[in-house]
Design a protein around this motif. Structure first.
Motif, mmCIF file in Angstrom:
data_model
loop_
_atom_site.group_PDB
_atom_site.id
_atom_site.type_symbol
_atom_site.label_atom_id
_atom_site.label_comp_id
_atom_site.label_asym_id
_atom_site.label_seq_id
_atom_site.Cartn_x
_atom_site.Cartn_y
_atom_site.Cartn_z
ATOM 1 N N SER A 175 -43.814 -43.717 1.862
ATOM 2 C CA SER A 175 -42.418 -43.931 1.089
ATOM 3 C C SER A 175 -42.838 -45.054 -0.561
ATOM 4 N N ASP A 176 -44.529 -44.768 -0.658
ATOM 5 C CA ASP A 176 -44.215 -45.853 -1.752
ATOM 6 C C ASP A 176 -44.795 -47.262 -1.890
ATOM 7 N N ARG A 177 -44.433 -47.378 -0.507
ATOM 8 C CA ARG A 177 -44.797 -49.543 -0.499
ATOM 9 C C ARG A 177 -45.846 -49.505 -0.245
ATOM 10 N N GLU A 178 -46.426 -50.640 -0.453
ATOM 11 C CA GLU A 178 -47.697 -50.787 0.141
ATOM 12 C C GLU A 178 -47.399 -52.811 1.141
ATOM 13 N N LEU A 179 -48.364 -52.526 1.963
ATOM 14 C CA LEU A 179 -48.542 -53.614 3.192
ATOM 15 C C LEU A 179 -49.555 -54.218 2.320
ATOM 16 N N VAL A 180 -49.379 -55.652 2.448
ATOM 17 C CA VAL A 180 -50.088 -56.910 1.555
ATOM 18 C C VAL A 180 -50.875 -58.082 2.486
ATOM 19 N N SER A 181 -51.833 -57.540 3.084
ATOM 20 C CA SER A 181 -52.853 -58.805 4.220
ATOM 21 C C SER A 181 -52.885 -59.898 3.187
#
Length: 674
Positions: A175-181
């Motif tokens: 969905s063009d979002r980013e999961l950031v660690s």
């Protein structure tokens, strides 16, 4: 203790099990909060989280985040967590054991199951939305709705399992979002000096009398498995707290109900690195780990916080690290190159410790004898005092813990006692509190699910009783639950059969009349370790049954708003004796407390089932009776004799074609006098 819906990692069992045990899927009550008026109406128990959220959003702004996810676990995917790790509870004000929180730049939301809806409404202020759903999908759907395309969702990689990370990452990327660690936990930064201190009680070695093997033998055994593995790993990384505790025969007190300490282990083919707080080891314990050691059997104790850096340093060589994906956090997984990774669902330690050797079996059996004494003392006390109207669910649970505390080698409860009377017992995981509880009554069923931690074993047993006159339906439901327990306990099945294949035998008697239960049928159990010990059990993600495993067997039935029934025994997997050659298995029950005669409709039992109960009662007499006599618990001994008298058949079940076994025949088989 009943568990269900074990998903990406085992602690999810407690997140969703009660949604099955309590079948109402919709909650039509109005929220006890009224956030639409000014000023809003809030219960006095609500926690003001405004300043906490402002501070967290400031940290999110620094990291350029649109949202931040706060799970309710620790870095080891533990079922129970210490107060030091209760981040979700602190940021939301909600102290229930299951739930996940998400904070965006403009909203804050909590997802939890039906056990905790009322509690969440009473504890959270109007900063928080309550979502009455569980699982990752509703959270991800909400995130996609609330944050813009290109938005960044932050998370602590040490609090995400590998499977959870994959679920979030794939859905957000699509969905063009980013999961950031983000390896520095943002809630910890905000919590600051208010955060409870890290546990600091001593880490100690179990006495040799309570261990199945010396730790050196265990290490050698795991290294042997490494050498035989087709991918030739050079190291095993242990992340679950019970793995390190078991491997070194060490215990601690960092986690409620579990004798564990914060730790990791990196066991290589030539070295042993134990990551923990070294200051917590006494001189004697350090000597225990290194006395007379040579080379590859010397234990290097390194700082707990250095595990990720140490792994990164280790993988610079020509190595491969073997992990169990169920308990390894994404925080460690993300630094291991895929070509240097050997991944199985469970580590070799997790699988090896599931099979108890003969000494461990003896120890666990012994702990169940003493535990039975404590439970019987409690049942005798209840029988005398409930009619007086002076006993409630909470005070009863406290007394049971007192009785267990008087047993040799006791080290605390193995989980929060489920002490449930009447309609409360219809909630599969209900536990009373000092403030909220119900009186026990002779007119209602009482369900008791409890267990103890002893140096020689962990126990878990459930009994349901009625001191008055149960209805015909209550007796039928109880007896069918008992039949399910018997049918699974006596089942003979081929070796290496998965528990999920045979699980239906525990449900068949209920299914026959259109009844069922919504939780799992059983779970593994440890030797002074986890009360829910993976990977043993009857779920699809459990490993195949093998000789030497211990599992609970716990069918139940729950009539919403009226009563609940569960009968739980712990059983050892043993070889079955069959007419023809072959490797077959069955169960040997090691729990030793009688069922409630007042609730058994013997007309529903087949002759074989009746014979099983009477044999079981004879075993209880032989194993628990002498212990009661030795300790001069004569009233309890008399109670035991009465409650294990021979059950006799009154009428044949209409569906049974087997001839009735007479009392004299049964007595002859069992060697009893009548």
């Amino acid at each position: 203790m009943a568990c269900a819906c074990w998903g990406f990692y085992p602690w999810l069992a407690l997140l969703c099990a009660c949604a099955w045990g309590h079948p109402k899927s919709l909650d039509l009550r109005e929220d006890v909060r009224n956030c639409s008026i000014s000023p809003p109406y809030l219960p006095v128990t609500a926690v003001n989280t405004t300043e906490r959220l402002i501070a967290l959003r400031q940290q999110m702004h620094i990291q350029n985040l649109s949202a931040y996810v706060v799970p309710d676990t620790d870095a080891h995917m533990s079922e129970y967590i210490s107060k030091y790790d209760e981040r979700r509870a602190w940021i939301t004000g909600f102290t229930g054991s299951a739930g996940i929180a998400v904070v965006t730049t403009g909203k804050a939301a909590l997802w939890t199951d039906s056990r905790y809806w009322t509690q969440a409404e009473r504890q959270m202020d109007c900063n928080w939305e309550l979502h009455k759903e569980v699982g990752t999908t509703p959270v991800i759907t909400w995130l996609i709705t609330e944050i813009p395309v290109g938005g960044r969702v932050g998370f602590d990689p040490f609090l995400f399992s590998i499977n959870s990370w994959e679920s979030y990452s794939v859905a957000l990327q699509d969905s063009d979002r980013e999961l950031v660690s983000i390896t520095v936990n943002l809630v910890d930064l905000v919590w600051g000096s208010e955060r409870p201190p890290v546990p600091s009680e001593p880490i100690y070695a179990l006495q040799e009398a309570f261990t199945g093997n010396a730790w050196q033998e265990k290490v050698s055994g795991i290294r042997s498995q490494m050498q035989k593995h087709r991918e030739a790993p050079t190291a095993v990384l242990l992340s679950a707290l019970d793995e390190t505790a078991w491997l070194f025969n060490l215990r601690g007190s960092d986690i409620p109900y579990n004798p564990f300490f914060y730790s990791y282990t990196l066991l290589t083919d030539s070295s042993i690195r134990l990551f923990a707080n070294k200051s917590r080891f006494s001189t004697e314990t350090l000597q225990y780990l290194n006395s007379g050691c040579t080379g590859s059997l010397c234990v290097q104790v390194e700082d707990y916080g250095q595990v990720r850096d140490s792994i990164q340093a280790y993988i610079s060589g020509n190595v491969k690290i073997w992990i169990g994906t169920s308990y390894t956090s994404y925080g460690l997984y993300e630094v291991i190159p895929k070509e240097k990774l050997v991944a199985d669902t469970y580590s070799p330690v997790m699988v090896t410790k599931a099979v108890k050797n003969s000494k461990e079996q003896t120890l666990l059996r012994a702990s169940h004898v003493r535990d039975a004494v404590a439970v019987i003392r409690y049942l005798v006390w209840l029988e005398k005092n409930v009619p007086k109207g002076t006993v409630d669910e909470f005070s009863g649970a406290e007394l049971l813990e007192k009785f267990r505390g008087e047993e040799e080698f006791f080290s605390g409860s193995s989980f929060e006692t489920i002490s449930a009377s009447g309609l409360n017992a219809a909630l599969a995981h209900y536990s009373p509190t000092k403030e909220l509880h119900r009186k026990l009554s002779s007119d209602e069923m009482y369900l008791l699910d409890s267990g103890g931690q002893y140096w020689d074993g962990t126990t878990d047993i459930t009994r349901t009783v009625h001191w008055g006159t149960p209805s015909a339906f209550q007796k039928e439901a109880y007896t069918r639950v008992l039949i399910g327990n018997i049918d699974l306990s006596t089942l003979v099945f081929p070796a290496a059969t998965s528990g999920r294949v045979v699980e239906a035998f525990a449900r068949r008697a209920l299914w026959d009349v259109g009844l069922n239960y919504g939780h799992g049928t059983g779970h593994g159990i440890g030797n002074f370790l986890c009360v829910h010990e993976w990977p043993v059990g009857f779920q699809s993600s459990n490993i195949a049954m093998a000789k030497g495993m211990f599992t609970s067997i716990e069918p139940g039935y729950y009539q919403d708003g009226e009563f609940g029934i569960r009968l739980e025994d712990v059983a050892l997997v043993v070889e079955a004796k069959t007419k023809y050659p072959g490797t077959y298995l069955t169960f040997e029950v090691v729990s030793l407390v009688p069922y409630d005669r007042n609730l058994i409709d013997v007309s529903l039992l087949s002759p074989e089932q009746l014979q099983y109960v009477n044999r079981y009662y004879q075993t209880i007499r032989e194993k628990v009776g002498p212990e009661l006599q030795r300790r001069q618990l004569l009233e309890e001994f008399s109670w035991l004799q009465r409650h294990t008298e021979l059950l006799t058949a009154r009428a044949a079940p209409t569906a049974s074609l087997a001839p009735l076994m007479t009392v004299s025949t049964l007595a002859a088989i069992l060697g009893w006098s009548v």
